[in-house]
Design a protein around this motif. Sequence first.
Motif, short mmCIF file in Angstrom:
data_model
loop_
_atom_site.label_atom_id
_atom_site.label_comp_id
_atom_site.label_asym_id
_atom_site.label_seq_id
_atom_site.Cartn_x
_atom_site.Cartn_y
_atom_site.Cartn_z
N TRP A 104 -64.08 14.01 23.15
CA TRP A 104 -63.19 14.75 24.05
C TRP A 104 -63.82 16.07 24.47
CZ3 TRP A 104 -58.89 12.84 26.22
CH2 TRP A 104 -58.26 11.76 25.62
N GLU B 126 -56.93 10.57 29.70
CA GLU B 126 -57.51 9.41 29.02
C GLU B 126 -58.71 8.86 29.78
OE1 GLU B 126 -56.88 8.04 26.14
OE2 GLU B 126 -55.16 9.27 25.58
N HIS C 192 -61.43 11.52 29.66
CA HIS C 192 -61.69 11.97 28.29
C HIS C 192 -61.80 13.50 28.25
CE1 HIS C 192 -61.68 9.34 24.93
NE2 HIS C 192 -62.59 10.02 24.27
N ARG D 169 -59.35 16.97 27.75
CA ARG D 169 -58.06 17.57 27.41
C ARG D 169 -57.99 18.95 28.06
NH1 ARG D 169 -58.09 15.81 21.00
NH2 ARG D 169 -57.16 13.75 21.32
#
Length: 362
Positions: A57, A266, A269, A271
């Motif tokens: 991430w 998602e 990837h 955040r």
Amino acid sequence: MSGSVTFTFDPRFPFSDVAALGRKLQTSGHLVPGFTPPSVGYLDIAAIRCAHDLEGWNLVVMADRNFISRLAQACRLGAGTEPDDAQLSAVRLMAFCKAMDLDIDPSISFHELAQVQGKTAALDELAWFRAADRGGDAQAWIDFAFGRTSALTVAGPAPRETADLARPLRRWRRNYVAALKIAGLELDDLKPAARFERLIDWMYEDFQLCGPAALFAAVYFSGRRPSKMMKGLRGNDRTKALAGVRNAAWDITYLSYFADAVQASEARHVRTILATRDDALAAIAPLVLLGPEPEDYRPSLGQALKQWWPAADAIRSADRLMTCAWRVQAEGPRPLPQGASSIEDMTTEMEARLLAWRPATG
């Protein structure tokens, strides 16, 4: 087999300073994670390393104009001039991001600034942001954040860019119409729950479902809303009232970009953390993560709205919004109005109505 993971850091890494910055930022109330944070905290150094190195991430901080402008101001402070609280918050954020190798995304900040202060001011500030983002090592920013040095070592602004920042964003224009509708309903003699119902019906029947605008309205129409969500709406100076609606449209647009980032996390990837010094925006932003039912340690939207609404009204408003969203999903999104009811015509009509409104006398 052990379930623990050990990370190694460069011996020169200022672990205690960076950890302290993370704790300070996390408890400031100015950052909103667009994901379910780990129990140790979303700015915990080990948690960030684990998410990046083991799970792949990337973490990005989406900053609003308040943060970006204060960052540019801090870069221009003379030696010995102490930063104010807002500037210091921006410095802490940059120091942490540089230390942890995180990107700061200014999002639409410079477009907002260009509309409010003009394209020259926006391009000047963009040049200082580029200089801050690319210049100075993490330790220099950390030392300034902790008051150990009297000035930042940013060597002047970067070369000025030529982007057309003053051109209105299509998304902002849509959100501005939604904000004007919210303002008009607020000025109508209606009960709060009825205002929200009429907004959702109007979005579905005559406009588009704008989820972030609906969430903004769900909080704004309540009796416990944060202050200054639409400044001067009922004041005698109608020009200021219109400016307050335009500012609200920018807040809604930040919510919109944040919601998109959360939805695409998602697939990309990535955040995203929203950084804002606007109390109302920080309070509303977590709502974009919520659905009709509780999940992943989060409440449902209806449960979350209870902090602003009576329980029955909170559930009813959330259900109305979710039902509309399901219908739009099943039918497909409607195009924006064209022709006689175009965005331009709707904007002109709603602005005129807002400017013509007068407070009741006697």
